[in-house]
Motif scaffolding. Structure first.
Motif, PDB file in Angstrom:
ATOM      1  N   ARG A 362       0.835  -1.205   0.000  1.00 59.63           N
ATOM      2  CA  ARG A 362       0.000   0.000   0.000  1.00 59.63           C
ATOM      3  C   ARG A 362       0.864   1.248   0.000  1.00 59.63           C
ATOM      4  N   THR A 363       0.459   2.240  -0.781  1.00 69.04           N
ATOM      5  CA  THR A 363       1.117   3.545  -0.815  1.00 69.04           C
ATOM      6  C   THR A 363       0.094   4.612  -0.487  1.00 69.04           C
ATOM      7  N   THR A 364       0.412   5.454   0.491  1.00 63.80           N
ATOM      8  CA  THR A 364      -0.535   6.488   0.911  1.00 63.80           C
ATOM      9  C   THR A 364       0.231   7.694   1.445  1.00 63.80           C
ATOM     10  N   THR A 365      -0.486   8.773   1.582  1.00 63.72           N
ATOM     11  CA  THR A 365       0.097  10.021   2.086  1.00 63.72           C
ATOM     12  C   THR A 365      -0.758  10.539   3.235  1.00 63.72           C
ATOM     13  N   LEU A 366      -0.107  10.891   4.349  1.00 62.60           N
ATOM     14  CA  LEU A 366      -0.785  11.454   5.509  1.00 62.60           C
ATOM     15  C   LEU A 366      -0.460  12.952   5.603  1.00 62.60           C
ATOM     16  N   GLY A 367      -1.496  13.747   5.647  1.00 62.33           N
ATOM     17  CA  GLY A 367      -1.289  15.182   5.818  1.00 62.33           C
ATOM     18  C   GLY A 367      -0.967  15.525   7.255  1.00 62.33           C
ATOM     19  N   PRO A 368      -0.684  16.770   7.557  1.00 68.43           N
ATOM     20  CA  PRO A 368      -0.390  17.173   8.945  1.00 68.43           C
ATOM     21  C   PRO A 368      -1.622  17.012   9.832  1.00 68.43           C
ATOM     22  N   ALA A 369      -1.383  17.039  11.119  1.00 69.72           N
ATOM     23  CA  ALA A 369      -2.488  16.912  12.067  1.00 69.72           C
ATOM     24  C   ALA A 369      -3.418  18.115  11.963  1.00 69.72           C
ATOM     25  N   TYR A 370      -4.564  17.993  12.608  1.00 68.78           N
ATOM     26  CA  TYR A 370      -5.593  19.035  12.545  1.00 68.78           C
ATOM     27  C   TYR A 370      -5.035  20.356  13.062  1.00 68.78           C
ATOM     28  N   ARG A 371      -5.208  21.425  12.261  1.00 69.44           N
ATOM     29  CA  ARG A 371      -4.787  22.787  12.571  1.00 69.44           C
ATOM     30  C   ARG A 371      -3.260  22.953  12.632  1.00 69.44           C
ATOM     31  N   ALA A 372      -2.524  21.973  12.113  1.00 63.74           N
ATOM     32  CA  ALA A 372      -1.066  22.091  12.067  1.00 63.74           C
ATOM     33  C   ALA A 372      -0.632  22.501  10.672  1.00 63.74           C
ATOM     34  N   THR A 373       0.441  23.262  10.593  1.00 60.79           N
ATOM     35  CA  THR A 373       0.984  23.731   9.322  1.00 60.79           C
ATOM     36  C   THR A 373       2.142  22.821   8.899  1.00 60.79           C
ATOM     37  N   THR A 374       2.132  22.440   7.639  1.00 60.49           N
ATOM     38  CA  THR A 374       3.180  21.546   7.138  1.00 60.49           C
ATOM     39  C   THR A 374       4.519  22.256   7.074  1.00 60.49           C
ATOM     40  N   VAL A 375       5.515  21.649   7.658  1.00 61.15           N
ATOM     41  CA  VAL A 375       6.874  22.178   7.616  1.00 61.15           C
ATOM     42  C   VAL A 375       7.706  21.468   6.551  1.00 61.15           C
ATOM     43  N   GLY A 376       7.648  20.151   6.542  1.00 60.21           N
ATOM     44  CA  GLY A 376       8.435  19.371   5.589  1.00 60.21           C
ATOM     45  C   GLY A 376       7.756  18.038   5.310  1.00 60.21           C
ATOM     46  N   THR A 377       8.503  17.155   4.702  1.00 62.35           N
ATOM     47  CA  THR A 377       7.961  15.851   4.296  1.00 62.35           C
ATOM     48  C   THR A 377       8.887  14.738   4.771  1.00 62.35           C
ATOM     49  N   ILE A 378       8.295  13.671   5.288  1.00 60.75           N
ATOM     50  CA  ILE A 378       9.033  12.470   5.691  1.00 60.75           C
ATOM     51  C   ILE A 378       8.558  11.306   4.819  1.00 60.75           C
ATOM     52  N   LYS A 379       9.496  10.647   4.145  1.00 56.69           N
ATOM     53  CA  LYS A 379       9.190   9.468   3.345  1.00 56.69           C
ATOM     54  C   LYS A 379       9.579   8.222   4.139  1.00 56.69           C
ATOM     55  N   LEU A 380       8.627   7.326   4.338  1.00 55.37           N
ATOM     56  CA  LEU A 380       8.852   6.112   5.113  1.00 55.37           C
ATOM     57  C   LEU A 380       8.572   4.885   4.255  1.00 55.37           C
ATOM     58  N   ASP A 381       9.525   3.976   4.229  1.00 57.31           N
ATOM     59  CA  ASP A 381       9.356   2.684   3.555  1.00 57.31           C
ATOM     60  C   ASP A 381       9.354   1.618   4.648  1.00 57.31           C
ATOM     61  N   LEU A 382       8.186   1.094   4.966  1.00 54.14           N
ATOM     62  CA  LEU A 382       8.013   0.158   6.072  1.00 54.14           C
ATOM     63  C   LEU A 382       7.668  -1.222   5.518  1.00 54.14           C
ATOM     64  N   LYS A 383       8.387  -2.237   6.011  1.00 54.44           N
ATOM     65  CA  LYS A 383       8.200  -3.598   5.504  1.00 54.44           C
ATOM     66  C   LYS A 383       8.234  -4.579   6.671  1.00 54.44           C
ATOM     67  N   VAL A 384       7.242  -5.467   6.718  1.00 54.80           N
ATOM     68  CA  VAL A 384       7.150  -6.515   7.737  1.00 54.80           C
ATOM     69  C   VAL A 384       6.807  -7.829   7.028  1.00 54.80           C
ATOM     70  N   GLY A 385       7.561  -8.892   7.336  1.00 55.12           N
ATOM     71  CA  GLY A 385       7.248 -10.186   6.745  1.00 55.12           C
ATOM     72  C   GLY A 385       6.004 -10.806   7.344  1.00 55.12           C
ATOM     73  N   LEU A 386       5.940 -10.853   8.664  1.00 54.26           N
ATOM     74  CA  LEU A 386       4.795 -11.429   9.362  1.00 54.26           C
ATOM     75  C   LEU A 386       4.543 -10.600  10.608  1.00 54.26           C
ATOM     76  N   GLY A 387       3.419  -9.874  10.636  1.00 49.74           N
ATOM     77  CA  GLY A 387       3.125  -9.064  11.803  1.00 49.74           C
ATOM     78  C   GLY A 387       2.282  -7.846  11.466  1.00 49.74           C
ATOM     79  N   GLU A 388       2.590  -6.713  12.143  1.00 50.38           N
ATOM     80  CA  GLU A 388       1.746  -5.516  12.028  1.00 50.38           C
ATOM     81  C   GLU A 388       2.603  -4.276  11.850  1.00 50.38           C
ATOM     82  N   LEU A 389       2.092  -3.363  11.014  1.00 46.98           N
ATOM     83  CA  LEU A 389       2.675  -2.034  10.851  1.00 46.98           C
ATOM     84  C   LEU A 389       1.735  -1.029  11.483  1.00 46.98           C
ATOM     85  N   ARG A 390       2.302  -0.127  12.309  1.00 44.51           N
ATOM     86  CA  ARG A 390       1.468   0.858  13.004  1.00 44.51           C
ATOM     87  C   ARG A 390       2.144   2.231  12.901  1.00 44.51           C
TER      88      ARG A 390
END
Length: 393
Positions: A362-390
């Motif tokens: 899955r590929t998705t984008t999360l905006g800033p929290a409510y009433r927060a102003t975006t400062v920059g961008t963080i790119k995360l590549d998360l991979k799990v063989g067996l389990g959970e991503l949170r």
């Protein structure tokens, strides 16, 4: 014969060589002896090649089992596979099936080793070249057919006088063999029990010896492969000592299925469970990747202070367990999420139940929290063989 006394009969063509499994001598099923006799090559060559191929990837066992099933035994008309299809389940056919299954399991467990596959292909090519060279040499040594002779003159002696002058040499014929009645082989419960417990011990020893130093899938492959080898040896001994029975066949098939499943386990899944927490205090301390074999990995990025418009990236890879990433409120997060078997939990999924699914990408984008102003961008590549991503804020 014509009126002048000349015979017009053509010489009989030599009997066509037939590929059959040897009855005597033989080691297991007579395959190598029969193939060696057919191609005019020492059967030891085929035995050595098949043994090496069996130890380096299971191809030798697959080839031997299939040949045992398909090639007719000397002096018989039906192959083992025809007996199986006709509902006649006998010991030799079951042994051939198990040998092929053991080879398939070993081959599947070696799919990630290109060196073994390359060696097997080179060895097979060398064997094919040796067979081709032997065939060409045999054809070159065969005597040429006799040249056509003119008919004898009328003054020549009759053909029957010339025949009588030739000495008649008698030699016994080597075949065809009379078909021997197949006698049902008695069961050997002691051999079946011994094979089962030795296979169980071999699996335990193989897994224990490789536990901790190798990935989980590799450790299981070693153990199940050792168990399959014991079953194959037991079925080979049963051809002389007595039938093992259907329970041993079911156990061998079950171990083969377990070996296939072990080969599908991602190599990133480890055997030692451990927890790790990563809290980079600045952008300079952020590593390009974080890896963990098995356990729980927590990546806390809340201490990072991004400048306006700055983009940073990192990667987290976990074999089995839980990956938890905490991101700041004032950044945009671009996520690449991959889970072999498990679930993904994002901030928008808070309060929902865990839904385990295979092959999540899955590929998705999360905006800033409510009433927060975006400062920059963080790119995360998360991979799990067996389990959970949170991912949480």
């Amino acid at each position: 014969m014509t009126e002048s006394g000349t015979s017009t009969e053509q010489p009989e063509a030599p009997a066509r060589r037939r590929l059959v499994r040897s009855r005597k001598p033989r080691v297991i099923g007579g395959v190598c002896e029969g193939v060696g006799r057919y191609f005019d090559i020492d059967p030891v060559v085929f035995r050595v090649v098949l043994a090496v191929l069996a130890l380096t990837g299971g191809v030798g066992l697959v080839a031997y089992g299939l040949a045992w099933l398909l090639i007719v035994q000397e002096g018989e008309e039906e192959s083992e596979v025809r007996r199986l299809l006709g509902g006649r389940v006998e010991g030799p056919a079951l042994t051939a099936v198990v040998v092929a299954l053991v080879g398939c399991g070993l081959f599947l467990s070696m799919l990630g080793s290109p060196g073994n596959q390359t060696f097997s292909l080179v060895l097979l090519a060398s064997l094919a070249g040796a067979v081709y060279w032997s065939q060409q040499r045999r054809r070159a040594q065969e005597p040429a057919p006799p040249a056509a002779q003119p008919p004898p003159s009328p003054s020549a002696e009759p053909w029957w006088r010339e025949t009588i002058r030739e000495p008649y040499v008698w030699a016994p014929d080597d075949g065809p063999y009379e078909k021997e009645p197949r006698r049902p082989r008695r069961q050997a419960p002691w051999l079946a029990i011994a094979t089962f417990f030795v296979a169980l011990a071999a699996a335990a020893i193989g897994i224990a010896a490789s536990w901790g130093g190798r990935p989980l899938g590799t450790s299981l492959e070693i153990g199940f492969g050792a168990a399959l080898g014991v079953f194959g040896l037991g079925f080979a001994i049963s051809t002389r000592r007595g039938r093992l029975g259907g329970g041993s066949v079911v156990a061998a098939v079950l171990v083969t299925a377990l070996l296939v499943g072990a080969a599908a386990v991602p190599k990133s899944v480890g055997t030692q469970w451990s927890d790790a927490t990563w809290r980079p205090a600045s952008v300079a301390e952020l590593q390009s990747s974080y890896k963990l074999g098995a356990g729980e990995g927590d990546l806390d990025l809340t201490a990072l202070k991004l400048s306006h418009g700055q983009t940073i990236s990192t990667r987290v890879e976990l074999g089995t367990g839980l990956v938890k990433v905490v991101v700041p409120n004032n950044v945009t997060v671009r996520l690449r999420l991959r889970v072999g078997l498990g679930d993904v939990q994002l901030p928008s999924d808070y309060g929902q139940n865990i839904d385990v699914k295979p092959g999540l990408d899955r590929t998705t984008t999360l905006g800033p929290a409510y009433r927060a102003t975006t400062v920059g961008t963080i790119k995360l590549d998360l991979k799990v063989g067996l389990g959970e991503l949170r991912v949480v804020r």
